[in-house]
Design a protein around this motif. Sequence first.
Motif, PDB file in Angstrom:
ATOM      1  N   GLY A  75      53.742  21.358  75.481  1.00 39.42           N
ATOM      2  CA  GLY A  75      52.379  21.909  75.613  1.00 39.42           C
ATOM      3  C   GLY A  75      51.555  20.574  75.483  1.00 39.42           C
ATOM      4  N   ARG A  86      51.321  23.884  81.373  1.00 37.64           N
ATOM      5  CA  ARG A  86      50.487  25.255  81.330  1.00 37.64           C
ATOM      6  C   ARG A  86      49.155  25.331  82.062  1.00 37.64           C
ATOM      7  NH1 ARG A  86      52.999  25.769  76.097  1.00 37.64           N
ATOM      8  NH2 ARG A  86      54.649  27.376  76.153  1.00 37.64           N
ATOM      9  N   GLN A 119      57.960  19.569  83.226  1.00 35.00           N
ATOM     10  CA  GLN A 119      57.271  20.137  81.898  1.00 35.00           C
ATOM     11  C   GLN A 119      57.559  19.148  81.103  1.00 35.00           C
ATOM     12  OE1 GLN A 119      58.493  21.579  78.947  1.00 35.00           O
ATOM     13  NE2 GLN A 119      60.437  21.648  79.542  1.00 35.00           N
TER      14      GLN A 119
END
Lengths: 249, 249, 249, 249, 249, 249
Positions: free
Chosen positions: C33, B10, C30
């Motif tokens: 988070g 992110r 990724q």
Amino acid sequence: MPELTRMTWREVRAAAPSAIALLPIGSQEQHAGHLPMGTDTMLAEAVVDGALERLGGEPEVVRLPALPFGHSPHHLFAAAVSLSAATLQAVLADVLDSLGRSGFSRVFVVNGHGGNDEIMRLAVKQYALKADVALAACSYWAIGEPASPGHAGLFETSLMLAAKPDLVREPGPRPDVTPPPLFDRPPYPGLTVERYGEWARVGGSTDDATAATAERGADLLDRRVAALAAAIRAFASATREHAHTEGEA
Amino acid sequence: MPELTRMTWREVRAAAPSAIALLPIGSQEQHAGHLPMGTDTMLAEAVVDGALERLGGEPEVVRLPALPFGHSPHHLFAAAVSLSAATLQAVLADVLDSLGRSGFSRVFVVNGHGGNDEIMRLAVKQYALKADVALAACSYWAIGEPASPGHAGLFETSLMLAAKPDLVREPGPRPDVTPPPLFDRPPYPGLTVERYGEWARVGGSTDDATAATAERGADLLDRRVAALAAAIRAFASATREHAHTEGEA
Amino acid sequence: MPELTRMTWREVRAAAPSAIALLPIGSQEQHAGHLPMGTDTMLAEAVVDGALERLGGEPEVVRLPALPFGHSPHHLFAAAVSLSAATLQAVLADVLDSLGRSGFSRVFVVNGHGGNDEIMRLAVKQYALKADVALAACSYWAIGEPASPGHAGLFETSLMLAAKPDLVREPGPRPDVTPPPLFDRPPYPGLTVERYGEWARVGGSTDDATAATAERGADLLDRRVAALAAAIRAFASATREHAHTEGEA
Amino acid sequence: MPELTRMTWREVRAAAPSAIALLPIGSQEQHAGHLPMGTDTMLAEAVVDGALERLGGEPEVVRLPALPFGHSPHHLFAAAVSLSAATLQAVLADVLDSLGRSGFSRVFVVNGHGGNDEIMRLAVKQYALKADVALAACSYWAIGEPASPGHAGLFETSLMLAAKPDLVREPGPRPDVTPPPLFDRPPYPGLTVERYGEWARVGGSTDDATAATAERGADLLDRRVAALAAAIRAFASATREHAHTEGEA
Amino acid sequence: MPELTRMTWREVRAAAPSAIALLPIGSQEQHAGHLPMGTDTMLAEAVVDGALERLGGEPEVVRLPALPFGHSPHHLFAAAVSLSAATLQAVLADVLDSLGRSGFSRVFVVNGHGGNDEIMRLAVKQYALKADVALAACSYWAIGEPASPGHAGLFETSLMLAAKPDLVREPGPRPDVTPPPLFDRPPYPGLTVERYGEWARVGGSTDDATAATAERGADLLDRRVAALAAAIRAFASATREHAHTEGEA
Amino acid sequence: MPELTRMTWREVRAAAPSAIALLPIGSQEQHAGHLPMGTDTMLAEAVVDGALERLGGEPEVVRLPALPFGHSPHHLFAAAVSLSAATLQAVLADVLDSLGRSGFSRVFVVNGHGGNDEIMRLAVKQYALKADVALAACSYWAIGEPASPGHAGLFETSLMLAAKPDLVREPGPRPDVTPPPLFDRPPYPGLTVERYGEWARVGGSTDDATAATAERGADLLDRRVAALAAAIRAFASATREHAHTEGEA
């Protein structure tokens, strides 16, 4: 001037061990509103043929037919006939490999189109790793006293006025665009900068051609021809040990 | 200095619209008897990290991990770990494409190895035709006041004495070879000349390194760092219209 | 620990006949988070470096720099820097081929990213057909007592808390999704099942990471390190006949 | 049992939205002195056809003709008809792409040859990224209670005695070889190890087949058939949302 | 006769919607001891230019520069400059794709070399699947009343005596070889038969050329020119619906 | 009839030096509303198996399993399972290469699908340049007295009524379309013409099949079988010097 296309195969094989094979490469792409699609091919051939005439057969050169198509993806917006980078790499690899198998140990590539430059240099590097040969490569404007050729501007228009005057139309003024294109004047010396859609945005030329004259073109052409003749002579001399008489081959 | 490898996805996506993605590329190849295999990668990273530190976050740059392998087929005789031209083209195309999909519209590639140069330039040209981005590419020695870096000679040895002194062994004198190598001093200005077996024949370096000093290296490094910092700033400024705040993206 | 990037080429060639070349491969993708993009590369390197330290030079291993990019097309929705399958195959083929030419007859690949697994196995199979070498390949979580690593869940988060605590953010709870993702729990044992858009749908991780601790990570890491050290020793012993002293080479 | 090769194209398109397309893949390669070249293809087809019969049309499956050739480069020393890894990848990609264009949204691949395994898994992963489909893949011996199939040993010989008894010759005893082959028993759990020339060295089989019987084969076959039937049912149920009635398509 | 190489890009784009783009393709390869390397290219161009002259601009045709290199791997033993099948496929695909992007919806390829025939036909088939265009392809000897052209025998030598008399040397008698070459007279009608080393074995020609005359050549050339002109007219008429006035494009 | 798939590898290697390897290739593609997807594969196999039976083992032929998939991109609109041209080229190259490595010096390819024709001919040409072998290739309708097979019309429907009557549905009348398709009746003899979207436009067949009968089919099949048997005999005889007894191999 021995042209491969007009020779029999035995003549080619007889020449190969001692001669230099010379391949011109060009493009078919937009050159603004006043120059023809084949400009780069025509100019490469004009410089090559001028140099070969000036050399008068010493050193011995076998000239191949020009590859009329080049890597022009940035001009596909405007009717280019373009080979992809992979295709042009394959064509050059195949041609160099064929020449090596035919007995040539020295090859010289002369390029007329900026978009072919890296691919041509890669091709000669690749082939020099595969076979016991010596190769030279240049873009015709970059040898001797290097020129910044631009595209369809003063340099190329002048040369075409000298080499193919009947194919040059009246150039219009070059439109001002903001921001100025990056390929033209990179924002820092030594930087390659590419921006999407740049050529379409600037209308297809790098600089104004209205001051072009046949005189300026004749002078530029003469210097290019002289430089290429000198470069061929220098390459021949530096790679003398790669030339063989037929008996040795 | 934001490093992609340490950021969450992110954070990367948030930075992408306005930041410049910077990719260093190097090689693992022979550097004569006194420099380590990773010299080109280390020097590219030293210049990049110096420049990013000097810039202090303005413009915003996301630094990728260096590609540690390059195109070194001419050094396979001497323990190189080399990617073929086609493989390196594919790697760069995939990395640029990935960055574009992540939202970056500006990418800067910094190269540390001569053999990567054409392939890097081709890669940025190709990608600028595919996506609405602006790209810059340079070899670290060629920006600002360009240097002739040679290979494992005075230039690289001095830089390594400044950047990684513990990895530099005592250079021996460079052997004289006849004829002199062609890649070093082309027989005519502007000519690329390649000859089979040249690197093995000359012993792996282009010029004598015995005069190299850490002082000279520190000065060279400082100039390279300053030039790259200036080039990044100039690129950022010239492509400002390609940066978007996240809201616009 | 001999690192190829720090060695001179003569040191590499001297080591090659008897040493094992070790290549770590990772990814930039990724990891939900709370974990950084380079997680897979960092963990592969942590396990490799731990194992090499534990081995203390016996057997002799030359460690290559990690390939920082892997095959992550399923994470391109979330800022991955991904090589296509064909590109990664080409990179591994080129690296293995280079190592063979440098004189290595034993190579060991350690992988940190699930998406690289099949490609890595194919690569070592292909190369074992081309050259007289012995090769080993493993994903670091699959050796010894195999673990189900998941992605950005309890396993990887714990390991990162042990190996790179400063790069771990606070994990959020994992969202429940219906139907549950198929890659996670195939509907029948032994079945590989793939479904379009699965990773984006589940939010990027396979299981909840909130219970991860540095203690659990240190224990997992220690077992992985021990298993890899044992695997390297076992490979060295089983392929002893492929090691040569320099005189024989 | 609907076979694509016997259906008209309108029947195929009518079935596609709700049916599962099933592709068996095999090989033509040496199976020691007693089993035929097509063993892997025949066994994949025997398991597939047994499972489809057992399912009795629920779920609906359209069976494709088996691909009779696989990736067997390690058996080229012994008369294999082998596709390279790149070719098999291309075949599978093209077949999956064709099925997707025909309207199938669920595809199931059943493999009979170890050398195809990674390539098959890669193929379904690649295609699941391109199109909104769900795919399953398995090697017939690895589902349910997984078996270690070996090659031309007890497992495959027993199965062939049950499935194609007239094609099985009397197996000879398996030669002892030192060192033992690495593909058979990796030196450490979880390690893939490949060694040059291994298959030729061990005579083409992994274990002794002399204890094989038709009874053991019938039992093995029955369990494989049951497992595959269950796996197809489980896949159909887990991907129900990918099946459409024709009206929705 | 509009030649693309002499037109500006705006002229090309203006012509594209209604004109037919015509691409001649040839080769550089051995033609026995008496015909030049470029025979196939020259004859394709002679037939094309004769036909275009005869048509007098109706239908409108934009002629591309001939591709001077073809697929001649069977003549590499004798100094051919040959593109591999993959390379020629790529070149034709790129050229057709470029023409489609430039606005041409009708393309006509005329081939002068047997070895290009299948590749040319494949290329037009491929492109007709990609873009809404109509394409025609022929080898110049195969249209109208088809001729068996042979290679460097009576047919081609006669044509060259008419088209390029100054490039024809005195043909020697063709050597008798046993067994007779298979490409020449297949052992059964309709069979394509290829045998290793056939061309080198038979000395480079398919039949005796000593009876060739310029008169016979002029007659053959006239019939080829008439047939190609008629074929272009027929193609133009049958694909009228693919021509657009610029307003519609 | 020796079938490779049923032979052991030692039987294959023993047969290879003197036998002819025969590969049938077909397709899975639409054949209008009344013929099955596998029509081309079935007919190629019917002709091949008829011919081999008629030959009765003299000359010796090893029959490979048919490749069930072909190059059918023009039928992808209607549920074809199609290999791209590049993929089919790769498959044929790999199969021919495998056969050569297994010791076969004579290979015969029999094709059942028009779209494979050029690719098959290219494949045998390519392989004859690589290895000392003799190869034959034909489409089954084109040998002896050549037939115009059409697609799903009178010819194929009659053959299927003879070969696989239970798979033939009642053909409907063929729709009239204006303009008539170009692939069917080229506008000038000898011209290959391709037009975008042609097959979808004409409904999938080239001519009316309502007059097809099993009697006509039996007669056509018998003639094809006889022609192929004669062609195999002629090829065997013309390439006798490529057959070796095992001792010589």
